[in-house]
Design an enzyme around this catalytic site. Structure first.
Site, PDB file in Angstrom:
ATOM      1  N   GLU A 126     -11.481  -6.677  -5.774  1.00 41.14           N
ATOM      2  CA  GLU A 126     -11.068  -8.026  -5.352  1.00 41.14           C
ATOM      3  C   GLU A 126     -11.896  -8.580  -4.204  1.00 41.14           C
ATOM      4  O   GLU A 126     -12.310  -9.741  -4.252  1.00 41.14           O
ATOM      5  CB  GLU A 126      -9.596  -8.021  -4.919  1.00 41.14           C
ATOM      6  CG  GLU A 126      -8.598  -8.165  -6.047  1.00 41.14           C
ATOM      7  CD  GLU A 126      -8.381  -6.864  -6.793  1.00 41.14           C
ATOM      8  OE1 GLU A 126      -8.969  -5.850  -6.397  1.00 41.14           O
ATOM      9  OE2 GLU A 126      -7.609  -6.873  -7.762  1.00 41.14           O
ATOM     10  N   HIS A 195       4.276  -4.912  -5.701  1.00 39.33           N
ATOM     11  CA  HIS A 195       3.880  -5.909  -6.696  1.00 39.33           C
ATOM     12  C   HIS A 195       4.792  -7.116  -6.723  1.00 39.33           C
ATOM     13  O   HIS A 195       4.801  -7.855  -7.691  1.00 39.33           O
ATOM     14  CB  HIS A 195       3.851  -5.258  -8.090  1.00 39.33           C
ATOM     15  CG  HIS A 195       2.718  -4.292  -8.280  1.00 39.33           C
ATOM     16  ND1 HIS A 195       2.716  -3.044  -7.735  1.00 39.33           N
ATOM     17  CD2 HIS A 195       1.545  -4.417  -8.936  1.00 39.33           C
ATOM     18  CE1 HIS A 195       1.591  -2.420  -8.051  1.00 39.33           C
ATOM     19  NE2 HIS A 195       0.861  -3.235  -8.779  1.00 39.33           N
TER      20      HIS A 195
END
Lengths: 396, 393
Positions: A126, A195
């Protein structure tokens, strides 16, 4: 651009007509009517034209000729498809966006149509690919950088804030950054603590970023197209649990140049007793709560923020000045959150004098997200929490 | 006389085979089994090393049975999890380990429980080898109070002593593992840390940062890349400029090992552990392995690879079959004995699943607990300002 203006004019006219029609029909308490009139006058005096247009432009759910049912996933997919077709400089990169059709299938079919050059599968890196995306934007391309979920953006947040958000300022206007970061945000179902975080407050905190949080398919479509066409960095917060939810979209919304203005909230439901302000999936909960409360004679006005930054304070203020009561609803944590900001702004502005009770926030519980279903259910705002809060605020 | 015994035992065995396997009482004494055997194992590829692990491995009967049982337990447990997930009794993310059993079991065979281990989210197998029970693992998957993390963590967040999870963010566990290794060196306890990651994570920047610091400071860490060829839907060729993961540590010595052979993995781990404990610093192991399931339960696993490929690995390289064949062909165990183990394992899994589906969910009192350690209880804001909850340590 012209379509935007035309759109706004249309809304104004329609709104005005419906408002006039309603005035003839509904019997509202005179106190509320007076308050509403007072609010308009005060608004007008305070900031002239824009305020009037705000009051006039209070839209609510229309039943325009419904062309087709589209779920949020497909709305996003179509929006990207149309923008990819419209402008060659637009491209999409992220994990599994190409050959896998997207981890949540939002980019289904795009790689097949546009190929390797414009739909790029990245490794699981990322920080690296967000930086690459920003660099591409520096050089004039218009990247859409997907984070598989916004939780993973924390690995790349330096690039989003320091490289994307601040650059136009630091360069004194020499270097714009026309990039869209998008992906699912907030809680899902059973995906546990790492998450499930909501990043609306984190990104909403930063000047230089536009932060958008759509609720339904119309929002998703219009705001994503607007985001891609915007020359500024936009953080686009989707919601995984909304992807599969279908909504009716009119022909007008399905037009390939349909865009929604970033920075404008929408009144999804007119009401007189209390204002509920929310964003993303919680807007639906507010509407559900409003339906239940309507049976008890409480009419809630539901405001869908659509954009976190810049925050449409005017629409919220106008609503609060009408109803005198405010509840904010969000999935994220309470401390230093979206609701906290809204309450602070109301305190600091003219709407404060119209409050008949303190403004209150309904939020996620202040804990990391647990996995077990019973615990998870109690970690997020439920419809009953909204109803309970409304009644408390209205002293019922 | 000997001949008579053999005939009788053959007859008994024969009839036992026709009926239930449980009828078999070892008609052959343990003296008949080979107590240990030495096997040739594949040579490993070396990077910046003159010598590697030995080319042979000695396996005792006890070890063989233990490895067999553990691998079979992991296999059955994962398949049960698959079932429960499809019944929606397990929710959220569920990343299954079947196919890769030799890695978890082989690694544990090369270290001790006083060493440390950390891995990513495909962690059920490691939770078991590190001391967790099938019951508490399954109950965690179903989100019950008897779960190893009391139902609060779920599939990706299971912990035991000297096992630091179970981590959801790709790559983040690697620097964490180096930190554990730092503590080992700091405390001078001669322990080491095994830090696992996949082929997808291998490209993460933080891993290279960790390589650098571990080498600079000579930390007792074994980096292990479990290369199962696919990072979710992306094959190694599409995500890595260099797929020689054992060389990616550059200045860190590396070995590439057949991860489907539990003996290869064990010998390599022993070799790596010796390297670390001698104070030489980190070492990198690439285990070439394979997962039968998709990336997670929401991935069918066949859009980016063929069923033929999966089938081929299953038939030619299955870790459990490989060990079984070795033991049988070297007379280290009997078919019945292994079948008995299978049955016992199956029962253990069934019991665990029964527990996992009937144990109650965590109590609501637990919702806010475990925010801070060693703290006084404090108030936590609920969904509304009037919902006052309490957090205890």
């Amino acid at each position: 651009m012209h379509f935007l203006v035309a759109n706004e004019i249309l809304y104004c006219i329609e709104d005005y007509c419906i408002k006039a029609f309603c005035k003839l029909r509904t019997s509202r308490s005179s106190l509320t009517e007076d308050r509403s009139k007072m609010a308009s006058i005060r608004c007008f005096l305070r900031s002239g034209k824009s305020a009037v247009s705000v009051v006039l432009r209070r839209e609510f759910s229309k039943t325009s000729p419904a062309a087709v049912q589209v779920n949020v996933r497909d709305a996003l997919n179509q929006a990207m498809d149309e923008e990819l077709e419209r402008d060659e400089k637009v491209f999409l990169l992220g994990e599994e966006v190409a050959q896998y059709d997207g981890a949540y299938k939002v980019s289904r079919g795009l790689w097949k149509k546009y190929g390797d050059k414009r739909i790029i599968d990245t490794p699981i890196t990322e920080m690296g690919f967000a930086g690459i995306a920003v660099g591409a934007a520096f050089a004039g391309l218009r990247p859409i950088c997907e984070f598989m979920t916004w939780n993973f953006s924390m690995q790349a947040i330096d690039q989003v804030i320091n490289s994307a958000a601040k650059t136009y300022y630091m360069s004194a206007g020499a270097q714009p950054v026309p990039i869209v970061f998008r992906g699912p945000n907030g809680s899902s179902a059973g995906v546990a603590a790492q998450h499930s975080q909501c990043f609306a407050a984190w990104y909403g905190h930063c000047p230089g970023l536009k932060v958008v949080s759509p609720w339904n398919s119309e929002d998703a479509r219009g705001l994503l197209k607007a985001a891609i066409r915007d020359n500024n960095p936009v953080v686009f917060l989707e919601n995984e649990l909304m992807y599969g939810v279908p909504f009716d979209l009119s022909e007008e919304v399905m037009h390939k140049d349909f865009v929604l203005p970033i920075g404008k909230a929408k009144v999804e439901r007119q009401g007189t007793h209390i204002t509920l302000v929310s964003h993303s999936r919680c807007v639906g909960f507010c509407l559900d709560a409003a339906a239940v409360l309507a049976k008890e004679g409480v009419e809630c006005e539901v405001v869908n923020l659509r954009t976190i930054r810049p925050l449409d304070v005017e629409t919220i203020e106008a609503s609060v000045m009408k109803t005198g009561h405010l509840v904010t609803v969000e999935g994220g944590w309470p401390q230093y959150g979206v609701g906290a900001e809204i309450c602070a702004r109301i305190m600091e502005g003219p709407a404060f004098n119209y409050l008949d009770a303190p403004a209150v926030r309904v939020t996620g519980v202040d804990i990391p997200m647990p996995y077990a279903k019973i615990l998870e259910d109690h970690s997020v705002p439920q419809i009953k929490d909204i109803i309970f809060t409304v009644k408390k605020v209205l002293n019922m | 006389m000997q001949k008579m015994l053999t005939i009788i035992s053959n007859v008994l065995r024969g009839s036992a085979r026709r009926n239930a396997a449980s009828l078999v009482v070892a008609s052959r004494s343990y003296a008949d089994f080979t107590p240990e055997a030495t096997f040739d194992i594949k040579k490993v590829d070396l990077h910046r090393l003159e010598e590697g692990p030995p080319l042979t491995a000695t396996l005792t009967r006890e070890e063989g049975l233990k490895y067999y049982r553990t691998m079979q337990t992991i296999r059955r447990m994962e398949l049960k999890a698959d079932q429960l997930y499809k019944q929606k009794i397990i929710r959220g993310f569920c990343h299954l380990y079947d196919g890769q059993e030799a890695c978890a079991v082989g690694i544990e065979g090369g270290i001790t429980l006083s060493d440390h281990l950390i891995t990513a989210y495909r962690a059920h197998g490691y939770t078991l080898t590190r001391g967790g029970t099938v019951r508490e693992i399954m109950a965690e998957l179903t989100g019950r109070r008897g779960g190893i993390a009391k139902g609060k963590g779920g599939s990706m967040h299971m912990y035991t002593k000297n096992f630091y999870g179970g981590n959801g963010i790709v790559g983040a566990q690697v620097p964490l593992g180096a930190g554990v290794a730092l503590a080992c060196k700091y405390l001078g306890n001669d322990q080491l840390c095994v830090s696992l990651y996949g082929d997808g994570a291998a490209n993460q920047g933080q891993i290279f940062e960790t390589y650098n610091m571990s080498s600079l400071w000579k930390l007792p860490i074994i980096f292990i890349c479990e290369n199962n060829q696919y990072a979710m839907g992306t094959s190694v060729e599409r995500s890595a400029a260099s797929t020689e993961y054992y060389k990616r540590g550059d200045y860190i010595p590396g070995i590439r090992v057949d991860g489907m052979d539990v003996l290869c993995v064990r010998e390599a781990t022993k070799f790596a552990a010796a390297h670390c404990r001698s104070g030489k610093g980190p070492i990198l192991m690439e285990l070439q392995t394979y997962r039968y399931h998709g990336h997670s339960m929401s991935d069918p696993g066949v859009s980016y690879r063929t069923r033929e490929e999966i089938q081929e690995v299953r038939s030619k390289s299955d870790p459990i079959s490989m060990l079984k064949d070795r033991m049988l062909s070297n007379n280290m165990a009997s078919i019945e004995e292994l079948k008995e183990i299978d049955i016992a394992v199956r029962k253990e899994i069934e019991d665990a699943a029964q527990f996992a589906t009937t144990d109650p969910e965590p109590p609501l009192d637990d919702l806010c607990s475990h925010i801070f350690a060693n703290d006084q209880p404090f108030e936590v804001r609920g969904a509304t300002p009037w919902t006052k909850l309490t957090s205890t340590s």
